[in-house]
Motif scaffolding. Sequence first.
Motif: not given
Length: 242
Positions: A9-22, A118-129
């Motif tokens: 869960q911590a890893t997923d949260f961190k990845r979300g933060i990294q994806s949101g920086i841009s 945020t939709f574009s980033v989440a929708a194009t991410r590989e796998g599930t969210i």
Amino acid sequence: MESTLVAKQATDFKRGIQSGISIAIGYMPVALTFGLIAKTTGLALSETIMMSLLVFAGAAQYISLSLLAQGIGIFEVILTTFIVNIRHFLMSASLNEKAEEDTVAERMGYSFGITDETFSVAATREGTINARYMFGLNLTAYSSWVVFSGLGFIIGAGLPQTLQESMSVALYAMFVGLLVPSMKGNVKVVYLAVLAAAFNSIFTMAELMSTGWAIVLATLLSAILVEVVETFKKGRRAETDE
């Protein structure tokens, strides 16, 4: 087992933060401009920050400023911004198909933070969210928007009064900046913009209704008319192919 789940869960949260920086970096100039124009429109600092906190929708907030500057009633403002943001229903439904088995409360929580970016980033991410990833992604973008909205207001408050008053022109420049990129290579958007402008001009000049209702009705009529024509054209093409 439990420690492994917490670590994931911590890893997923961190990845979300990294994806949101841009996204956060991209929001900076737009949020600064919003805060600056909010000051020149007459909003208080608390109202500017509260709008970004509760609405968190760039185009809708800019449109709200334009309507408030014209003295439009609150009901027309709400209805107009609802129409502008109605696409969020589709974005949420699309992400729901990609989401893991999160609780309803979790989905409601992160659905608030869904924007075009945020939709574009989440929708194009590989796998599930999942909720942890989405909360990290949304929190990063959300924090940037709110903080820089307030900072833009503070910067605007420090400008000379004459310059503050002239900044209202930036609102229309921002609308042009949002419209022109979407018009490139998309004739449908061009037709929609032209029709909406024509309907709004007719309603306003003929004094058939208030400015707020003219904008609402022009938006609805142009959208419906364009979709009807588009559907008719698709039907004709299908008949031709047969």
